[in-house]
Design an enzyme around this catalytic site. Structure first.
Site, PDB file in Angstrom:
ATOM      1  N   ALA A   9       0.820  -1.218   0.000  1.00 26.45           N
ATOM      2  CA  ALA A   9       0.000   0.000   0.000  1.00 26.45           C
ATOM      3  C   ALA A   9       0.847   1.259   0.000  1.00 26.45           C
ATOM      4  CB  ALA A   9      -0.915  -0.006   1.216  1.00 26.45           C
ATOM      5  N   ARG A  15      -2.890   8.547 -10.342  1.00 23.57           N
ATOM      6  CA  ARG A  15      -3.994   8.611 -11.303  1.00 23.57           C
ATOM      7  C   ARG A  15      -5.361   8.798 -10.640  1.00 23.57           C
ATOM      8  NH1 ARG A  15      -2.207   3.218 -14.298  1.00 23.57           N
ATOM      9  NH2 ARG A  15      -1.277   2.946 -12.234  1.00 23.57           N
ATOM     10  N   LYS A  22      -4.466   6.506  -2.247  1.00 19.86           N
ATOM     11  CA  LYS A  22      -5.357   5.639  -3.038  1.00 19.86           C
ATOM     12  C   LYS A  22      -6.077   4.597  -2.198  1.00 19.86           C
ATOM     13  CE  LYS A  22      -3.727   2.661  -6.315  1.00 19.86           C
ATOM     14  NZ  LYS A  22      -3.368   2.283  -7.693  1.00 19.86           N
ATOM     15  N   ASN A 224      -7.025   1.990 -10.301  1.00 17.71           N
ATOM     16  CA  ASN A 224      -6.001   2.992 -10.571  1.00 17.71           C
ATOM     17  C   ASN A 224      -6.576   4.391 -10.756  1.00 17.71           C
ATOM     18  OD1 ASN A 224      -3.865   1.111 -10.461  1.00 17.71           O
ATOM     19  ND2 ASN A 224      -4.295   0.474 -12.561  1.00 17.71           N
TER      20      ASN A 224
HETATM   21  C1  UD1 Z   1       1.077  -4.963 -10.607  1.00 16.16           C
HETATM   22  C2  UD1 Z   1       1.854  -6.150 -11.148  1.00 16.16           C
HETATM   23  C3  UD1 Z   1       1.123  -6.683 -12.381  1.00 16.16           C
HETATM   24  C4  UD1 Z   1      -0.293  -7.066 -12.017  1.00 16.16           C
HETATM   25  C5  UD1 Z   1      -1.016  -5.906 -11.353  1.00 16.16           C
HETATM   26  C6  UD1 Z   1      -2.324  -6.384 -10.795  1.00 16.16           C
HETATM   27  C7  UD1 Z   1       4.216  -5.791 -10.668  1.00 16.16           C
HETATM   28  C8  UD1 Z   1       5.521  -5.348 -11.198  1.00 16.16           C
HETATM   29  N1  UD1 Z   1       3.195  -5.729 -11.499  1.00 16.16           N
HETATM   30  O1  UD1 Z   1       1.093  -3.951 -11.586  1.00 16.16           O
HETATM   31  O2  UD1 Z   1       1.812  -7.819 -12.894  1.00 16.16           O
HETATM   32  O3  UD1 Z   1      -0.979  -7.492 -13.164  1.00 16.16           O
HETATM   33  O4  UD1 Z   1      -0.244  -5.363 -10.251  1.00 16.16           O
HETATM   34  O5  UD1 Z   1      -3.084  -5.317 -10.306  1.00 16.16           O
HETATM   35  O6  UD1 Z   1       4.145  -6.205  -9.531  1.00 16.16           O
HETATM   36  N2  UD1 Z   1       3.333  -0.534  -4.476  1.00 16.16           N
HETATM   37  C9  UD1 Z   1       4.134  -0.320  -3.389  1.00 16.16           C
HETATM   38  N3  UD1 Z   1       5.392   0.136  -3.584  1.00 16.16           N
HETATM   39  C10 UD1 Z   1       5.896   0.368  -4.818  1.00 16.16           C
HETATM   40  C11 UD1 Z   1       5.081   0.156  -5.925  1.00 16.16           C
HETATM   41  C12 UD1 Z   1       3.795  -0.302  -5.728  1.00 16.16           C
HETATM   42  O7  UD1 Z   1       3.723  -0.537  -2.254  1.00 16.16           O
HETATM   43  O8  UD1 Z   1       7.071   0.778  -4.894  1.00 16.16           O
HETATM   44  C13 UD1 Z   1       1.981  -1.022  -4.255  1.00 16.16           C
HETATM   45  C14 UD1 Z   1       0.913  -0.071  -4.747  1.00 16.16           C
HETATM   46  O9  UD1 Z   1       0.500   0.789  -3.692  1.00 16.16           O
HETATM   47  C15 UD1 Z   1      -0.223  -1.019  -5.142  1.00 16.16           C
HETATM   48  C16 UD1 Z   1       0.503  -2.302  -5.528  1.00 16.16           C
HETATM   49  O10 UD1 Z   1       1.804  -2.217  -4.987  1.00 16.16           O
HETATM   50  O11 UD1 Z   1      -1.078  -1.297  -4.066  1.00 16.16           O
HETATM   51  C17 UD1 Z   1       0.576  -2.508  -7.040  1.00 16.16           C
HETATM   52  O12 UD1 Z   1       1.272  -1.428  -7.600  1.00 16.16           O
HETATM   53  P1  UD1 Z   1       0.870  -0.826  -8.991  1.00 16.16           P
HETATM   54  O13 UD1 Z   1       1.807   0.243  -9.329  1.00 16.16           O
HETATM   55  O14 UD1 Z   1      -0.583  -0.519  -9.029  1.00 16.16           O
HETATM   56  O15 UD1 Z   1       1.192  -2.101  -9.921  1.00 16.16           O
HETATM   57  P2  UD1 Z   1       0.601  -2.395 -11.343  1.00 16.16           P
HETATM   58  O16 UD1 Z   1       1.305  -1.573 -12.353  1.00 16.16           O
HETATM   59  O17 UD1 Z   1      -0.863  -2.337 -11.308  1.00 16.16           O
HETATM   60 CA    CA Z   2      -2.472  -1.517  -9.863  1.00 14.66          CA
END
Ligand code: UD1
Ligand code: CA
Length: 456
Positions: A9, A15, A22, A224
């Site tokens: 999280a 976005r 979020k 998103n």
């Molecule tokens: C990610 C997956 C993707 C999957 C999708 C499903 C990866 C690289 N990709 O993509 O394969 O299909 O979720 O919804 O894992 N977050 C952190 N720290 C960070 C980055 C993200 O805590 O540094 C958290 C975000 O808050 C979020 C979750 O991880 O809750 C997913 O991150 P997000 O950037 O939405 O990943 P997607 O691009 O959707």
């Molecule tokens: Ca996502």
């Protein structure tokens, strides 16, 4: 094997175009992340929540829940996020890794995913969809085993055509997570440490990755932006109203009832369109809720009718009561059996005993109304002197004439009649007539003024 839950999280959620983090945007009236932490706590587990942006806001929102907070100072990717939990991981625990912006996952599905991970120690939850855009794709080898996951931004045209996507949800043994997480690199299109790369790494380390593939994408749908938030809300509401109908309620239109909390129903309740339920609401048997009612943290007993356009908040309503249309029942209202509250009546901190009626246009606040009292149209309990609130007591059988003001603190005795238009400031004894208004005077043969036709 013990189980644990890790919730990602830390992302900013740019976005969403909102100052609210979020994962704090509500679905069904509850922050998205709270759906997941509650699911964990219901399984008897303390969730590990990885936070970054506005950590304090998250902590405040989940203040009452027991959570292991782990900070990810810079958001370098989902893999980097889970790396932050390393000091908290236990070898012999199976960890479910959840994404904070996908709140609709069910405990049952996680259990199935966990069973898939029992052999090799790692499983991914996947979905087949004809709209895979934006998700990581599941790459399978010639023997159909999952070999790796490729992100949308790194995928070839051929890979983008794959319809099996990564839900983002995994089950992995602690020991294996500890071995794989340090090996992640950020050598990809986004320069991020992808959690998804642990799939290929697990295979290399001799741990084949199991996939639990589900058909219903709604359970893992992420959020998103506000369009997806509205979609999640509708999916969640459909679940809630379905449960209500399975519990025996008849809904005029399940698409037009919103439940932001928990509703329990007896048999044969009817709920008309545009009802909104907030918090904990209990309806007995045969309760009728008319259109456009908002009912918050209230309990309504059997055979009670709430007509159109009523707002109830923290109220307790007995059996066979009749409320509305257009009634406002405010906190700490207790209506006994067979009471009647009519249109444009407001009650607050009022106990109204069996058989009493407030049929029209009245305010009854800070009041104890005994049984079989009739409160006429336009009666006001003047409970507030500008500083303090005072109590009005109306004893049983009293009749309050229309347009009366009862200036609290004041007690109206048993079977008293208050004459219409009275302003009552003193207590009355039982069986009296209280009249407190100017006497009517009459001027005989009164000439009404005439218009003077000579003047313009
Ligand atoms: C990610 C997956 C993707 C999957 C999708 C499903 C990866 C690289 N990709 O993509 O394969 O299909 O979720 O919804 O894992 N977050 C952190 N720290 C960070 C980055 C993200 O805590 O540094 C958290 C975000 O808050 C979020 C979750 O991880 O809750 C997913 O991150 P997000 O950037 O939405 O990943 P997607 O691009 O959707
Ligand atoms: Ca996502």
């Amino acid at each position: 094997m013990k189980h644990g839950i890790i919730i990602l999280a830390a992302g900013k959620g740019t976005r969403m175009k909102s100052s609210l983090p979020k994962v704090l945007h509500p679905v069904g009236g509850k922050p998205m992340i709270a759906h997941l932490t509650t699911l964990a706590l219901e399984q008897g587990q303390t969730p590990i929540v990885i936070y970054g942006h506005q950590g304090q806001a998250l902590k405040d929102a989940l203040g009452e829940q027991t959570i292991t907070w782990v900070e990810q100072k810079a958001q370098l990717g989902t893999g980097h996020a889970v790396q932050q939990t390393l000091p908290h991981l236990d070898d012999d625990t199976l960890y479910y890794i959840l994404v904070g912006d996908a709140p609709l996952i069910r405990a049952e599905t996680l259990k199935q995913l966990g069973r898939c991970a029992s052999d090799s120690g790692i499983a991914v939850l996947t979905v087949t969809t004809d709209q895979p855009f934006g998700y990581g794709r599941i790459i399978r080898d010639s023997s159909d085993a999952v070999s790796r996951i490729v992100e949308e931004k790194d995928a070839s045209a051929q890979e983008k055509a794959i319809g099996e996507i990564n839900s983002g949800i995994f089950a992995v043994r602690g020991e294996l997570l500890k071995a794989l997480l340090p090996k992640l690199t950020n050598d990809n299109a986004q320069g991020e440490y992808y959690l998804t790369d642990m799939v290929a790494l697990a295979n290399q380390a001799g741990h084949p990755v199991a996939a639990h593939c589900i058909a219903d994408i709604s359970e893992v749908m992420g959020c998103n932006n506000k369009v997806q938030l509205a979609e999640l809300e509708r999916i969640y509401q459909r679940r809630q109203t379905q449960q209500l109908m399975l519990d025996g309620a008849t809904l005029a239109d399940p698409a037009r009832v919103d439940i932001r909390g928990q509703v329990e129903v007896g048999s044969d309740c009817f709920i008309d369109v545009n009802a909104v339920f907030i918090g904990e609401v209990t309806l007995g048997d045969n309760v009728y809720i008319g259109p456009n009612c908002i009912i918050e943290n209230s309990c309504i007993d059997s055979h009670t009718i709430v007509k159109a356009n009523c707002v109830l908040e923290e109220a307790s309503i007995g059996q066979s009561a009749n409320i509305g249309p257009f009634a406002r029942i405010r906190p700490k209202t207790r209506l006994a059996d067979n009471t009647k509250i009519g249109n444009f009546v407001e009650t607050k901190n009022a106990q109204i005993a069996e058989g009493s009626k407030v049929n029209h246009l009245s305010y009854v606040g800070d009041a104890i109304v005994e049984g079989n009292v009739n409160i006429g149209a336009g009666t006001i309990t003047c409970n507030y002197d500008g500083v303090n609130k005072h109590l009005t007591t109306i004893k049983s059988g009293a009749f309050i004439g229309s347009n009366s003001a009862l200036v609290a603190p004041v007690t109206i005795g048993n079977n008293v009649t208050v004459a219409a238009g009275s302003t009552i400031t003193n207590d009355t004894g039982d069986n009296e007539l209280a009249i407190a208004r100017a006497r009517q005077s009459v001027i005989k043969d009164w000439q009404a003024p005439q218009k003077n036709k000579d003047k313009p």
